[in-house]
Design an enzyme around this catalytic site. Structure first.
Site, PDB file in Angstrom:
ATOM      1  N   SER A  80       0.837  -1.195   0.000  1.00 14.03           N
ATOM      2  CA  SER A  80       0.000   0.000   0.000  1.00 14.03           C
ATOM      3  C   SER A  80       0.879   1.255   0.000  1.00 14.03           C
ATOM      4  CB  SER A  80      -0.957  -0.043   1.191  1.00 14.03           C
ATOM      5  OG  SER A  80      -1.959   0.939   1.079  1.00 14.03           O
TER       6      SER A  80
ATOM      7  N   GLU B  38      -9.503  -3.205  -6.384  1.00 18.81           N
ATOM      8  CA  GLU B  38      -8.991  -2.141  -5.519  1.00 18.81           C
ATOM      9  C   GLU B  38      -9.168  -0.763  -6.145  1.00 18.81           C
ATOM     10  OE1 GLU B  38      -5.286  -2.796  -3.221  1.00 18.81           O
ATOM     11  OE2 GLU B  38      -5.018  -4.481  -4.576  1.00 18.81           O
TER      12      GLU B  38
ATOM     13  N   HIS C  31      -8.341  -4.653  -0.769  1.00 14.72           N
ATOM     14  CA  HIS C  31      -7.044  -4.047  -0.477  1.00 14.72           C
ATOM     15  C   HIS C  31      -6.486  -4.637   0.816  1.00 14.72           C
ATOM     16  CE1 HIS C  31      -3.919  -1.064  -0.667  1.00 14.72           C
ATOM     17  NE2 HIS C  31      -4.241  -0.562   0.524  1.00 14.72           N
TER      18      HIS C  31
END
Length: 324
Positions: free
Chosen positions: A148, A243, A273
């Protein structure tokens, strides 16, 4: 089609996210919730943990699997939108990566926004990389990676090292990397419609500006998708088609390939995610981590190229921020 275990996870996250979205918890409250959740994450067997202060100032950990490679290391940068996450929240994931790759993994608790905006996190990542070099690790024996925001930070680290003319690591790994902080509202609405009130779709749009502070979101070291991507080492990018980050990651991949960067893009169908964090219960997460290990095996099976340093004239001039 996503697994039954992932379906249950998705339903749980959606149910948990709805009341949180209504309450709009503070950054402090979300940090506390993540730390509490980490109490139920356990290290894999046969992985040793060593905590220390890097340069006597930065909290860091070595995760060392038994029979690890004697010289090769992974520098891992955890996710959390540049405002959340810690060594605790990602220790289980990083331990699993160490176990599957057979590498000693160095992970750091880099500084977070809003208390420490850009470039604090990037400065800490550079500090960790240079610390590895000072302690005898060669660039071709180092890989940098993250998930991320940590994946975006890993890419920013590669760009910063390249622009400074420093020797680059062997490869970069982005697990659902955040490549562009300027998330479009249309993408958020699409995810909200398809996946419900998942936490990242409701909160991430506020996190980028907290980290950027007075720096434009389009700054290449904030949003690697906006950078000139030439001269980077091989990259592995994993992303789910469901996502909010998917379209930006695909664009980043195409741009990197056009610049001559070897990029391995591994899309996963319909996953939430941060599915990597749930490797103990979600088979797709274990599959993804195994693919990271396979990628690194292939990278180090190739002949070692000489480190590339850009001439001073070709280095990117830093973008100056305006005074407040």
């Amino acid at each position: 089609m996503p697994s039954f275990q992932h379906l249950l996870l998705k339903q749980f996250l959606t149910a948990a996210a709805a009341p949180l979205a209504r309450r709009k918890p503070s950054v402090g409250a979300m940090r506390l919730a993540m730390e509490a959740g980490s109490l139920f994450q356990f290290m894999p067997w046969k992985v040793n943990l060593e905590s220390f202060k890097l340069d006597n100032r930065l909290e860091a950990e070595w995760l060392r699997p038994r029979a690890a490679h004697p010289t090769r290391v992974l520098l891992y940068l955890h996710g959390g939108g540049y405002v959340l996450g810690s060594l605790n929240t990602h220790r289980s994931l990083v331990g699993s990566l160490a176990q599957r790759t057979g590498l000693n993994v160095l992970t750091i608790n880099y500084r977070k926004a809003p208390d420490h905006p850009f470039p604090a996190a990037l400065d800490d990542a550079k500090r960790a990389y240079r610390w590895l070099l000072r302690h005898g690790h060669q660039p071709h024996d180092i890989v940098v990676g993250g998930d991320s925001a940590g994946g975006g930070l890993a890419l920013a680290l590669l760009l910063a090292l390249r622009d400074a003319g420093e020797a680059l690591p062997a490869a970069g790994i982005g697990l659902s990397p955040w490549t562009d902080l300027n998330l479009p509202i249309t993408a958020l609405r699409r995810v909200a419609r398809e996946e419900g009130l998942l936490l990242e779709a409701l909160q991430m749009r506020t996190w980028g500006p907290l980290y950027a502070h007075k720096t434009p979101l389009t700054h290449p070291l904030l949003s690697p998708a906006q950078a000139d991507l030439h001269g980077l080492p091989p990259l592995l990018i994993q992303i789910s088609t469901a996502e909010v980050l998917y379209n930006d990651v695909v664009k980043f991949t195409r741009k990197a390939r056009a610049a001559g960067v070897p990029v391995t893009l591994q899309p996963f169908e319909g996953l939430v995610h941060w599915w990597h964090l749930f490797w103990r219960v979600v088979p797709e997460a274990r599959q993804a981590l195994d693919q990271v290990a396979a990628f690194l095996t292939e990278i180090w099976a190739q002949p070692i190229a000489a480190p590339v340093r850009l001439p001073q004239a070709e280095r990117r001039m830093p973008v100056r921020r305006r005074a407040a």
